[in-house]
Write a protein that holds these residues in place. Structure first.
Motif, PDB file in Angstrom:
ATOM      1  N   GLU A  25       0.830  -1.210   0.000  1.00 31.41           N
ATOM      2  CA  GLU A  25       0.000   0.000   0.000  1.00 31.41           C
ATOM      3  C   GLU A  25       0.867   1.263   0.000  1.00 31.41           C
ATOM      4  OE1 GLU A  25      -2.581  -0.498   3.365  1.00 31.41           O
ATOM      5  OE2 GLU A  25      -3.711  -2.101   2.383  1.00 31.41           O
ATOM      6  N   LYS A  26       1.903   1.269   0.804  1.00 26.18           N
ATOM      7  CA  LYS A  26       2.812   2.423   0.880  1.00 26.18           C
ATOM      8  C   LYS A  26       3.516   2.631  -0.459  1.00 26.18           C
ATOM      9  CE  LYS A  26       5.268   5.392   3.453  1.00 26.18           C
ATOM     10  NZ  LYS A  26       4.696   6.573   4.086  1.00 26.18           N
ATOM     11  N   LEU A  27       3.982   1.561  -1.074  1.00 27.74           N
ATOM     12  CA  LEU A  27       4.664   1.655  -2.361  1.00 27.74           C
ATOM     13  C   LEU A  27       3.721   2.192  -3.433  1.00 27.74           C
ATOM     14  CD1 LEU A  27       7.362   1.047  -3.803  1.00 27.74           C
ATOM     15  CD2 LEU A  27       6.439  -1.218  -4.329  1.00 27.74           C
ATOM     16  N   ASN A  28       2.502   1.681  -3.479  1.00 27.38           N
ATOM     17  CA  ASN A  28       1.521   2.182  -4.445  1.00 27.38           C
ATOM     18  C   ASN A  28       1.214   3.653  -4.224  1.00 27.38           C
ATOM     19  OD1 ASN A  28       0.535   0.127  -6.390  1.00 27.38           O
ATOM     20  ND2 ASN A  28       0.161  -1.042  -4.536  1.00 27.38           N
ATOM     21  N   ALA A  29       1.090   4.071  -2.968  1.00 29.59           N
ATOM     22  CA  ALA A  29       0.823   5.473  -2.661  1.00 29.59           C
ATOM     23  C   ALA A  29       1.993   6.359  -3.099  1.00 29.59           C
ATOM     24  CB  ALA A  29       0.552   5.647  -1.169  1.00 29.59           C
ATOM     25  N   GLN A  30       3.223   5.919  -2.828  1.00 29.11           N
ATOM     26  CA  GLN A  30       4.415   6.686  -3.222  1.00 29.11           C
ATOM     27  C   GLN A  30       4.476   6.897  -4.728  1.00 29.11           C
ATOM     28  OE1 GLN A  30       6.266   8.071  -0.209  1.00 29.11           O
ATOM     29  NE2 GLN A  30       7.882   7.644  -1.630  1.00 29.11           N
ATOM     30  N   LEU A  31       4.087   5.871  -5.479  1.00 22.06           N
ATOM     31  CA  LEU A  31       4.250   5.909  -6.932  1.00 22.06           C
ATOM     32  C   LEU A  31       2.995   6.361  -7.675  1.00 22.06           C
ATOM     33  CD1 LEU A  31       6.378   2.672  -7.276  1.00 22.06           C
ATOM     34  CD2 LEU A  31       7.153   5.035  -7.608  1.00 22.06           C
ATOM     35  N   SER A  32       1.909   6.624  -6.954  1.00 25.78           N
ATOM     36  CA  SER A  32       0.648   6.979  -7.612  1.00 25.78           C
ATOM     37  C   SER A  32       0.714   8.299  -8.378  1.00 25.78           C
ATOM     38  CB  SER A  32      -0.494   7.023  -6.594  1.00 25.78           C
ATOM     39  OG  SER A  32      -0.275   8.081  -5.673  1.00 25.78           O
ATOM     40  N   THR A  33       1.645   9.157  -8.042  1.00 28.13           N
ATOM     41  CA  THR A  33       1.761  10.452  -8.727  1.00 28.13           C
ATOM     42  C   THR A  33       2.587  10.366 -10.007  1.00 28.13           C
ATOM     43  OG1 THR A  33       3.690  11.061  -7.404  1.00 28.13           O
ATOM     44  CG2 THR A  33       1.525  11.738  -6.572  1.00 28.13           C
ATOM     45  N   HIS A  34       3.188   9.221 -10.269  1.00 27.89           N
ATOM     46  CA  HIS A  34       4.014   9.031 -11.458  1.00 27.89           C
ATOM     47  C   HIS A  34       3.224   8.250 -12.508  1.00 27.89           C
ATOM     48  CE1 HIS A  34       7.647  10.471  -9.439  1.00 27.89           C
ATOM     49  NE2 HIS A  34       7.216   9.811  -8.386  1.00 27.89           N
ATOM     50  N   VAL A  55      11.445   5.132  -9.219  1.00 30.63           N
ATOM     51  CA  VAL A  55      11.333   3.797  -8.636  1.00 30.63           C
ATOM     52  C   VAL A  55      12.294   3.628  -7.464  1.00 30.63           C
ATOM     53  CG1 VAL A  55      11.686   1.340  -9.085  1.00 30.63           C
ATOM     54  CG2 VAL A  55      10.447   2.743 -10.750  1.00 30.63           C
ATOM     55  N   MET A  56      13.536   4.057  -7.622  1.00 28.35           N
ATOM     56  CA  MET A  56      14.527   3.887  -6.558  1.00 28.35           C
ATOM     57  C   MET A  56      14.207   4.750  -5.344  1.00 28.35           C
ATOM     58  SD  MET A  56      16.523   1.474  -7.375  1.00 28.35           S
ATOM     59  CE  MET A  56      17.861   1.659  -6.213  1.00 28.35           C
ATOM     60  N   GLN A  57      13.726   5.973  -5.554  1.00 31.37           N
ATOM     61  CA  GLN A  57      13.371   6.836  -4.426  1.00 31.37           C
ATOM     62  C   GLN A  57      12.213   6.232  -3.635  1.00 31.37           C
ATOM     63  OE1 GLN A  57      15.025   9.747  -3.306  1.00 31.37           O
ATOM     64  NE2 GLN A  57      13.790   9.152  -1.558  1.00 31.37           N
ATOM     65  N   ALA A  58      11.192   5.746  -4.339  1.00 33.72           N
ATOM     66  CA  ALA A  58      10.051   5.120  -3.666  1.00 33.72           C
ATOM     67  C   ALA A  58      10.483   3.863  -2.918  1.00 33.72           C
ATOM     68  CB  ALA A  58       8.961   4.799  -4.675  1.00 33.72           C
ATOM     69  N   LEU A  59      11.320   3.051  -3.546  1.00 30.55           N
ATOM     70  CA  LEU A  59      11.805   1.834  -2.902  1.00 30.55           C
ATOM     71  C   LEU A  59      12.592   2.169  -1.639  1.00 30.55           C
ATOM     72  CD1 LEU A  59      12.023  -1.264  -3.083  1.00 30.55           C
ATOM     73  CD2 LEU A  59      14.126  -0.923  -4.395  1.00 30.55           C
ATOM     74  N   ASN A  60      13.473   3.137  -1.724  1.00 30.39           N
ATOM     75  CA  ASN A  60      14.262   3.575  -0.574  1.00 30.39           C
ATOM     76  C   ASN A  60      13.351   4.031   0.571  1.00 30.39           C
ATOM     77  OD1 ASN A  60      16.861   4.348   0.674  1.00 30.39           O
ATOM     78  ND2 ASN A  60      16.031   6.423   0.464  1.00 30.39           N
ATOM     79  N   ASP A  61      12.395   4.890   0.254  1.00 33.25           N
ATOM     80  CA  ASP A  61      11.486   5.418   1.272  1.00 33.25           C
ATOM     81  C   ASP A  61      10.640   4.317   1.903  1.00 33.25           C
ATOM     82  OD1 ASP A  61      12.481   7.917   0.629  1.00 33.25           O
ATOM     83  OD2 ASP A  61      10.690   8.530  -0.512  1.00 33.25           O
ATOM     84  N   CYS A  62      10.131   3.412   1.088  1.00 29.42           N
ATOM     85  CA  CYS A  62       9.223   2.370   1.586  1.00 29.42           C
ATOM     86  C   CYS A  62       9.943   1.299   2.396  1.00 29.42           C
ATOM     87  CB  CYS A  62       8.460   1.752   0.425  1.00 29.42           C
ATOM     88  SG  CYS A  62       7.288   2.907  -0.325  1.00 29.42           S
ATOM     89  N   ILE A  63      11.148   0.957   2.007  1.00 25.63           N
ATOM     90  CA  ILE A  63      11.912  -0.012   2.803  1.00 25.63           C
ATOM     91  C   ILE A  63      12.262   0.590   4.163  1.00 25.63           C
ATOM     92  CG2 ILE A  63      14.137  -1.200   2.990  1.00 25.63           C
ATOM     93  CD1 ILE A  63      13.904  -1.880   0.026  1.00 25.63           C
ATOM     94  N   LYS A  64      12.698   1.830   4.181  1.00 26.96           N
ATOM     95  CA  LYS A  64      13.005   2.490   5.450  1.00 26.96           C
ATOM     96  C   LYS A  64      11.762   2.548   6.338  1.00 26.96           C
ATOM     97  CE  LYS A  64      14.801   6.708   7.494  1.00 26.96           C
ATOM     98  NZ  LYS A  64      15.309   8.066   7.261  1.00 26.96           N
ATOM     99  N   TRP A  65      10.633   2.961   5.751  1.00 29.98           N
ATOM    100  CA  TRP A  65       9.370   3.025   6.486  1.00 29.98           C
ATOM    101  C   TRP A  65       9.003   1.652   7.050  1.00 29.98           C
ATOM    102  CZ3 TRP A  65       4.860   0.367   5.331  1.00 29.98           C
ATOM    103  CH2 TRP A  65       3.742   0.721   6.083  1.00 29.98           C
ATOM    104  N   SER A  66       9.184   0.605   6.253  1.00 25.65           N
ATOM    105  CA  SER A  66       8.846  -0.744   6.683  1.00 25.65           C
ATOM    106  C   SER A  66       9.698  -1.186   7.876  1.00 25.65           C
ATOM    107  CB  SER A  66       9.020  -1.728   5.521  1.00 25.65           C
ATOM    108  OG  SER A  66       8.592  -3.007   5.889  1.00 25.65           O
ATOM    109  N   PHE A  67      10.980  -0.911   7.833  1.00 26.62           N
ATOM    110  CA  PHE A  67      11.854  -1.250   8.967  1.00 26.62           C
ATOM    111  C   PHE A  67      11.420  -0.495  10.222  1.00 26.62           C
ATOM    112  CE2 PHE A  67      15.579  -2.226   5.922  1.00 26.62           C
ATOM    113  CZ  PHE A  67      15.240  -3.561   5.877  1.00 26.62           C
ATOM    114  N   GLU A  68      11.125   0.789  10.069  1.00 24.39           N
ATOM    115  CA  GLU A  68      10.716   1.608  11.219  1.00 24.39           C
ATOM    116  C   GLU A  68       9.354   1.179  11.769  1.00 24.39           C
ATOM    117  OE1 GLU A  68      13.017   5.732   9.912  1.00 24.39           O
ATOM    118  OE2 GLU A  68      10.894   5.496   9.446  1.00 24.39           O
ATOM    119  N   THR A  69       8.462   0.743  10.901  1.00 24.19           N
ATOM    120  CA  THR A  69       7.106   0.394  11.301  1.00 24.19           C
ATOM    121  C   THR A  69       6.981  -1.037  11.807  1.00 24.19           C
ATOM    122  OG1 THR A  69       6.247   1.954   9.666  1.00 24.19           O
ATOM    123  CG2 THR A  69       4.701   0.317  10.517  1.00 24.19           C
TER     124      THR A  69
END
Length: 88
Positions: A25-34, A55-69
């Motif tokens: 869900e987070k990945l889809n939300a990050q990339l929905s504007t592209h 793609v790389m920016q979204a992946l970076n953000d979502c992996i970090k978010w996943s580890f934190e969450t």
């Protein structure tokens, strides 16, 4: 430059469905504007096709978010040069 990635996430927890769904869900939300980025999810993995930087920016953000969450998880990611999305 175009990029294709194939991502599998393996939460190290008994409740593994929520962390997987949350990441998708987070990945889809990050990339929905592209408009030029496509996300395809199936039972084994999620594939992302599109501009390398987006793609790389979204992946970076979502992996970090996943580890934190969610804490400890394993990600397996394959990177392929080019946009290899299936036609159809």
């Amino acid at each position: 430059m175009k990029l294709t990635i194939d991502i599998s996430k393996y939460p190290l927890a008994d409740n593994y469905i929520e962390p997987i769904k949350g990441f998708i869900e987070k990945l889809n939300a990050q990339l929905s504007t592209h408009d030029d980025v496509k996300v395809i999810t199936n039972t084994l993995s999620t594939q992302v096709f599109g501009d390398y930087d987006a793609v790389m920016q979204a992946l970076n953000d979502c992996i970090k978010w996943s580890f934190e969450t969610y804490g400890k998880v394993v990600f397996v990611v394959k990177f392929l040069h080019g946009d290899l999305r299936p036609e159809g």
